[in-house]
Write an enzyme that holds these catalytic residues in place. Structure first.
Site, short mmCIF file in Angstrom:
data_model
loop_
_atom_site.label_atom_id
_atom_site.label_comp_id
_atom_site.label_asym_id
_atom_site.label_seq_id
_atom_site.Cartn_x
_atom_site.Cartn_y
_atom_site.Cartn_z
N LEU A 178 29.96 -45.21 29.13
CA LEU A 178 31.02 -44.26 28.83
C LEU A 178 30.41 -42.88 28.61
O LEU A 178 29.69 -42.67 27.63
CB LEU A 178 31.80 -44.72 27.58
N GLU A 179 30.70 -41.98 29.52
CA GLU A 179 30.04 -40.68 29.52
C GLU A 179 30.95 -39.55 29.03
O GLU A 179 30.60 -38.39 29.13
CB GLU A 179 29.52 -40.38 30.93
N ASN A 180 32.10 -39.93 28.48
CA ASN A 180 33.05 -38.91 28.01
C ASN A 180 33.45 -39.16 26.56
O ASN A 180 34.57 -38.92 26.15
CB ASN A 180 34.28 -38.90 28.91
N MET A 201 26.54 -43.00 35.05
CA MET A 201 26.22 -43.06 36.48
C MET A 201 27.01 -41.99 37.22
O MET A 201 28.12 -41.66 36.85
CB MET A 201 26.64 -44.42 37.04
#
Length: 337
Positions: free
Chosen positions: A163-165, A1
């Protein structure tokens, strides 16, 4: 997001609150049955076709809402976000004063009222700037312990993994299986970026397959992406019906059940840096995948009438856009075969 800065561009139920929640759901045309007070403390039975919306625990220029203000068309509300602590893998959640709650008890009452109206309220972990890392057995235990504790404290029905990392499939799978062992009715959703679901060998995809027996839905983010490969090997540009259908096809062909696949899009052009599509485009993609109609140039080799539905970032941006997603996509999702 999108994060807070990016998104500008980008025990009993209170009787009155329960009635308000049920009334809102009926006004929005949802067919979901209300739950009893006893059932409100357990995870909602997510409907066959579901609409998911992320609720912002912060003010970034979108409409500021309390949970009770969220449109009744949403079957799953993902509270955003739980954040990392100083303990590896552990997460915490604190209400932002900007959203207007006078107390934690008021927030908990809103959760119970939504649950009584048939909505699952889950806790989303991470976000675009999230720094949660589950990379070994110890951090997996810390993740499970902390999420389980927050579920018990607030009454959340489950967890969303955003979790985008980076994500370690081995240990996130371990953590989520352990959470399911503690809460057998837990609702588990995921919101990977498009790059994370291009192949079953990717860590996010492997995690989804690793918890397939208990996974509720993967609502991939079909935005902030650029062009990507579809399941037919062709390249598709974001912001088109083909992008939505050809990329969903990868997940469906890669082992996820149709009931575990949802289409995630921004609620307005302001909600993301790119990839916004009108509700009519989302509905066309849903028709293409479930009925084989309203497709673009890409048409899947079969239909998937059990497709779970659609997701949006966020309920707040949707409210700022006149609740167009909840009204138009919500009604369409609930009318799928």
């Amino acid at each position: 997001m999108p994060a807070r800065l990016l998104a500008g561009l980008t025990a009993a139920v209170l009787t009155t609150a329960a009635l308000v929640g049920a009334s809102t759901a009926q006004a929005a045309g949802t067919h979901r049955p209300a739950r009893s007070a006893a059932a409100a403390i357990t995870a909602a039975a997510v409907p066959r076709h579901a609409v998911t919306g992320y609720w912002q625990n912060f003010d970034n220029g979108a409409t500021v809402q309390k949970l009770k203000d969220v449109d009744g068309a949403y079957d799953i509300i993902a509270v955003s976000f739980a954040e990392a602590t100083g303990q590896p893998g552990a997460v915490t959640f604190r209400l932002d004063p900007a959203v207007g709650y006078g107390s934690t008890d008021e927030f908990k009452a809103d959760i119970k009222a939504k649950q009584a109206a048939g909505t699952s309220v889950i806790l989303s972990v991470g976000g675009e700037r999230g720094a949660v890392s589950v990379s070994d057995a110890a951090s997996a235990r810390n993740f499970t312990d902390s999420v389980s504790g927050l579920m018990d404290t607030y009454g959340f029905d489950g967890v969303d993994i955003d979790l985008e990392n980076g994500l370690n499939a081995t240990y996130m799978t371990q953590a989520l299986k352990a959470l399911h062992d503690r809460h057998g009715d837990v609702v588990v959703t995921m919101a990977p970026q498009t790059i994370d679901m291009q192949s079953p060998q990717n860590e996010y995809f492997k995690t989804a397959l690793g918890i397939k027996d208990s996974l509720t839905a993967v609502n991939m983010q079909y935005y902030n992406s650029g062009s990507m490969n579809g399941c037919d090997g062709k390249v598709y540009a974001q912001g088109t019906v083909d992008f939505l259908t050809a990329l969903a096809c990868i997940q469906l062909a890669g082992g996820l059940d149709p009931s575990q696949v949802g289409i995630g899009v921004p609620a307005s052009a302001r909600a993301a840096g790119g990839g916004y599509v009108a509700p009519s485009v989302v509905n066309a993609a849903l028709d293409c995948l479930t009925r084989g109609s309203n497709c673009g140039s890409f048409k899947p080799s079969r239909t998937y009438p059990g497709l779970r539905g659609a997701m949006t970032w966020s309920t707040n941006w949707d409210a700022a856009n006149g609740n167009a997603f909840a009204t138009q996509v919500g009604a369409h999702v609930h009318g799928l075969p």
